[in-house]
Design a protein around this motif. Structure first.
Motif, PDB file in Angstrom:
ATOM      1  N   HIS A 157       1.610   8.021 -10.841  1.00 54.69           N
ATOM      2  CA  HIS A 157       0.607   7.731  -9.808  1.00 54.69           C
ATOM      3  C   HIS A 157       0.372   6.227  -9.721  1.00 54.69           C
ATOM      4  O   HIS A 157       0.299   5.643  -8.628  1.00 54.69           O
ATOM      5  N   ARG A 158       0.286   5.588 -10.880  1.00 57.03           N
ATOM      6  CA  ARG A 158       0.108   4.132 -10.910  1.00 57.03           C
ATOM      7  C   ARG A 158       1.338   3.412 -10.386  1.00 57.03           C
ATOM      8  O   ARG A 158       1.233   2.402  -9.675  1.00 57.03           O
ATOM      9  N   ARG A 184       1.296   3.673  -6.592  1.00 56.27           N
ATOM     10  CA  ARG A 184       0.289   2.784  -6.010  1.00 56.27           C
ATOM     11  C   ARG A 184       0.765   1.329  -6.073  1.00 56.27           C
ATOM     12  O   ARG A 184       0.620   0.567  -5.118  1.00 56.27           O
ATOM     13  N   TRP A 185       1.338   0.956  -7.234  1.00 51.25           N
ATOM     14  CA  TRP A 185       1.820  -0.429  -7.386  1.00 51.25           C
ATOM     15  C   TRP A 185       2.951  -0.715  -6.403  1.00 51.25           C
ATOM     16  O   TRP A 185       2.986  -1.774  -5.771  1.00 51.25           O
ATOM     17  N   ARG A 245       1.523  -1.214  -2.919  1.00 52.72           N
ATOM     18  CA  ARG A 245       0.833  -2.498  -2.758  1.00 52.72           C
ATOM     19  C   ARG A 245       1.798  -3.675  -2.824  1.00 52.72           C
ATOM     20  O   ARG A 245       1.687  -4.625  -2.037  1.00 52.72           O
ATOM     21  N   TYR A 255       4.407  13.269   0.555  1.00 48.91           N
ATOM     22  CA  TYR A 255       3.587  12.250   1.210  1.00 48.91           C
ATOM     23  C   TYR A 255       3.069  12.765   2.546  1.00 48.91           C
ATOM     24  O   TYR A 255       1.875  12.626   2.863  1.00 48.91           O
ATOM     25  N   GLN A 277      -2.102   4.845   1.263  1.00 51.15           N
ATOM     26  CA  GLN A 277      -1.874   4.373  -0.105  1.00 51.15           C
ATOM     27  C   GLN A 277      -2.097   5.485  -1.120  1.00 51.15           C
ATOM     28  O   GLN A 277      -1.293   5.677  -2.033  1.00 51.15           O
ATOM     29  N   GLU A 278      -3.180   6.232  -0.963  1.00 50.09           N
ATOM     30  CA  GLU A 278      -3.468   7.297  -1.925  1.00 50.09           C
ATOM     31  C   GLU A 278      -2.471   8.443  -1.776  1.00 50.09           C
ATOM     32  O   GLU A 278      -2.069   9.062  -2.766  1.00 50.09           O
ATOM     33  N   THR A 314       0.632   8.146  -0.897  1.00 54.08           N
ATOM     34  CA  THR A 314       1.862   7.678  -1.546  1.00 54.08           C
ATOM     35  C   THR A 314       1.764   7.808  -3.056  1.00 54.08           C
ATOM     36  O   THR A 314       2.674   8.310  -3.725  1.00 54.08           O
ATOM     37  N   ALA A 315       0.650   7.340  -3.623  1.00 59.08           N
ATOM     38  CA  ALA A 315       0.479   7.404  -5.076  1.00 59.08           C
ATOM     39  C   ALA A 315       0.494   8.848  -5.564  1.00 59.08           C
ATOM     40  O   ALA A 315       1.100   9.165  -6.594  1.00 59.08           O
ATOM     41  N   THR A 325      -8.771  12.568  -7.072  1.00 62.13           N
ATOM     42  CA  THR A 325      -8.099  12.413  -5.788  1.00 62.13           C
ATOM     43  C   THR A 325      -8.374  13.605  -4.892  1.00 62.13           C
ATOM     44  O   THR A 325      -7.497  14.109  -4.220  1.00 62.13           O
TER      45      THR A 325
END
Length: 749
Positions: free
Chosen positions: A6-7, A10-11, A14, A253, A264-265, A267-268, A731
């Motif tokens: 998940h991180r 998100r990374w 971004r 997604y 963004q969320e 995608t994560a 989430t």
């Protein structure tokens, strides 16, 4: 696992610019390494642990220089009806050909059939041998053209002239191959997603993965001994899994966006859930490919390592490049209806995605099928098992070998030359057995070799034995035995074992040992080695994968069910291969010119590759079912939920795999057709019968018991969150309209 990924998602979303630049740099470095690397080595024929290889090694040791790798051409002359090749006119034409060929570029020697006795007893057939100074791959176009010109001139004299051997082996016709596979995959993706961007993203990332993996393999080819065949298999697998892995992330997604989550969320969460399944699915494929090392064949080990690298690259791209591209174009992969509704201003884009996404997520056919299986699990289970079992029955007659010119189309000159030699000199002439006699411990080497020669000559099934040729040291000799039967026949296989069975008595009487080798004996030994390696290989990869699946699903019955389903699908695929390529039923429909033994390495390749891909479908489908189970749904409802979210995507992924593998059947070589046909058939059986019928039927019958795990084992096994259970509290999706399929009553088993 889910939290970490998940991180990562998100990374990557971004820092999308950084991610793309990193991968472009990796690609550039790999391409630079590939361009700078020495040429890839030729495919190695080394096969440790078999007698034929040991005999070859002994020949290289005792007869230095005899294993020269220069290309050879065997030119076969057949006289017209009523004439003989020994007639004045025919003899002059053949002598003229030999003289002309001897003066050709790169030719080391040209031998006349009249000087070597290479004329059939009836005088109707003869052959000349052309030996070149270089290997077949190093022959120039001028050398090939000169030989073709000499053959053409000989044909004008009325002789039937054909050629065989490594110097004249025609390159197989190039089919549409990967291009056709990509086109069909694109069509499937467009139909599945209803968006050109959503269809193009998995294709783009798969092509990036192929570029990186092929360039990396080429860069390391000299250091690790990777031949061109390593790259070919890596490209086939890399394309297939690269599309599939990206497909699952993009699909999740779109599903999360349909629930109203921001880009963004979504995608994560897609990377945290679908990405977790991608990681474990990729691990099973890698385990299966690296497991080829247990066979002990260097060529297969290198193929497995190269393909495993391609799969690893595909996994990394799905986890990083896909979320980065979603960051650049967050709405492009959504369906046209969602984008249109959002653009008309009918509420926020989030509401439009939620409404349209709920409608798209119904997957009525998948849900109706799930309901059908839940209501009738026993008939579905029995039909799937009995059907696959019946298709697998022909695999009991599986014969392994390495087909040669006899398996080529009658329209090729190699096949015509093979048939002419078999007609003129006997069916065993095309597959002589080479016997190397070690006389180091013999009191009388010449007498010992004479005894060995006499014993072999009197063996039933041997037509003739050539005079022995000693090495310079006088401690080894080579002789050639011609069988009475064709190289791929069972009788020839029995003859090889019979000759070897006489060894103890001969060694005891003469003190000399001997070993049997040659292409025919080598093919027999390889087939036996591959057959013997199949069960240990299965045991290794199934055991490791069972442990991995036990970690993923925290269940004993689910991994066992997955393994049983795999065995059914691979057995059916092998049965189908035997029916078409060995028995010849329906061979013409698939462009198969000649039937014969199944290529020795085919079952191992099929088992290794399909095991990994089958576990892909297992993880993707059952992880969604378990996710619904963990969220409190009853067994029947969780099966329907899993099918609603995954069945359509798994089906699309399978169709893509089938199209990629099936496209290789457009090539002209039977071996390539066999590989493509076998892999495509196995994917069909596993995805559409095992995963869509056998699996839900078993789950419906077992109910909640399918998730049973002993307490002591539950405490021992580490928890690996593949379904994203740890992500749910933080989430929670925005409120979205209920869909009819979610509220639909589902029968419980």
């Amino acid at each position: 696992m889910a939290t970490f990924l998940h991180r990562v998602g998100r990374w990557a979303f971004r820092q999308r610019g950084t991610v793309v630049l990193i991968w472009l740099a990796v690609t550039a470095a790999a391409v630079f390494g590939a361009v700078s690397a020495p040429a890839a080595p030729d495919d190695s024929s080394s096969m440790p642990g078999i007698e034929s290889q040991q005999a070859f090694d002994l020949i290289n040791e005792r007869f230095p220089g005899s294993a020269a790798d220069g290309a050879q051409a065997r030119i076969v002359f057949v006289a017209e009806d009523g004439r003989q090749v020994t007639s004045a006119g025919s003899r002059a034409a053949i002598d003229q050909f030999v003289s002309s060929a001897a003066n050709g570029p790169q030719v080391a020697q040209a031998t006349s059939p009249f000087a070597t006795g290479a004329v059939s007893e009836d005088g109707f057939t003869a052959y000349a041998t052309i030996t070149y100074k270089v290997a077949a791959n190093d022959l120039t176009d001028a050398s090939k053209t000169d030989l073709d010109k000499a053959i053409g001139q000989a044909r004008q004299t009325g002789l039937t002239v054909d050629a065989g051997g490594s110097a004249v082996s025609a390159q197989p016709e190039q089919g549409l191959g990967e291009v056709l596979g990509i086109v069909v995959a694109a069509v499937v993706l467009v139909i599945t997603f209803g968006s050109m961007a959503a269809a193009g993203l998995p294709l783009l990332t798969a092509l990036l993965g192929i570029a990186v993996s092929l360039a990396g393999i080429t860069a390391l080819s000299s250091a690790l001994g990777f031949s061109s065949s390593v790259g070919q298999l890596a490209m086939m697998l890399g394309l297939a899994v690269g599309i599939d892995y990206s497909l699952f992330v993009v699909s999740r997604y779109r599903e999360e966006r349909a629930k109203g989550r921001p880009a963004q969320e979504a995608t994560a969460l897609a990377v945290g859930t679908a990405g977790s399944a991608v990681v474990f699915a990729g691990l099973t494929v890698i385990i299966a490919l690296l497991g080829l090392a247990v066979i002990g064949v260097p060529m297969l080990t290198k193929m497995g390592v190269g393909s495993a690298f391609a799969v690893l690259v595909g996994v990394l791209i799905a986890l990083t490049v896909v979320p980065a591209l979603l960051g650049f174009w967050p709405d492009a992969v959504l369906s046209r209806r969602v984008r249109k509704a959002a653009g008309q201003g009918s509420g926020s884009a989030k509401e439009a995605a939620s409404k349209s996404g709920a409608k798209d997520a119904k997957a009525p056919l998948a849900v109706r099928w799930a309901h059908f299986v839940i209501r009738r699990p026993v008939p579905v289970l029995v039909l799937s098992v009995v059907g696959l079992g019946a298709i697998a029955i022909p695999s009991l007659d599986l014969r392994l070998g390495m087909p040669g010119d006899e398996a080529k189309s009658p329209s090729t000159t190699e096949r015509r030359a093979y048939d002419a030699l078999a007609d003129g000199f006997g069916p065993g002439f095309n597959g002589p057995l080479t016997v190397v006699v070690d006389t180091k411990n013999a009191d009388d080497p010449k007498a010992a070799v004479k005894a060995v020669s006499a014993k072999i000559a009197h063996t039933k099934g041997v037509v003739s034995v050539s005079p022995a040729r000693f090495n310079q040291a006088g401690d080894a000799a080579i002789l050639s035995a011609v069988p009475s039967t064709a190289p791929t026949s069972r009788q020839t296989q029995d003859l090889v074992h019979s000759i070897r069975g006489q060894r103890p008595a001969i060694e005891s009487a003469t003190g000399a040992g001997f070993e049997v080798t040659g292409t025919t004996a080598l093919n027999i030994d390889v087939a036996q080695k591959m057959r013997g390696a199949l069960v240990p290989y299965l045991a290794v990869i199934v055991s490791l994968a069972l442990l991995l699946l036990m970690l993923v699903f925290r269940s004993i019955l689910v991994p066992l069910k997955a393994a049983l389903g795999f065995l059914l699908s691979v057995g059916a695929a092998l049965g189908l291969i035997v029916v078409v390529f060995q028995q010849g039923h329906g061979a013409g429909a698939f462009g198969v010119d000649e039937t014969g033994p199944i290529i020795s390495i085919m079952p191992l390749f099929l088992v290794g590759i399909i095991f990994g891909l089958a576990m892909d479908y297992q993880v993707f489908l059952v992880s969604r079912i378990r996710e619904a189970h963990l969220h409190g749904e009853e067994p029947g409802q969780s099966i329907a939920t899993g099918f609603r979210h995954s069945a359509r995507i798994v089906g699309a992924a399978a169709l893509i795999m089938i199209s990629v593998f099936g496209a290789f059947m457009t090539g002209g070589e039977n071996m390539v057709k066999m590989v493509g046909f076998g892999l495509a058939g196995a994917v069909f059986f596993d995805a559409f019968i095992v995963r869509m019928a056998f699996v839900p039927a078993v789950l419906a019958l077992l109910g909640k018991r399918v998730w049973w795990l002993p307490r002591w084992l539950a405490k021992t096994l580490p928890r690996v969150d593949v379904e994203g259970e740890t992500l749910t509290p933080r989430t929670a999706a925005p409120q979205a309209p209920d869909t009819p399929s979610e509220q639909e009553a589902v029968p419980h088993p």
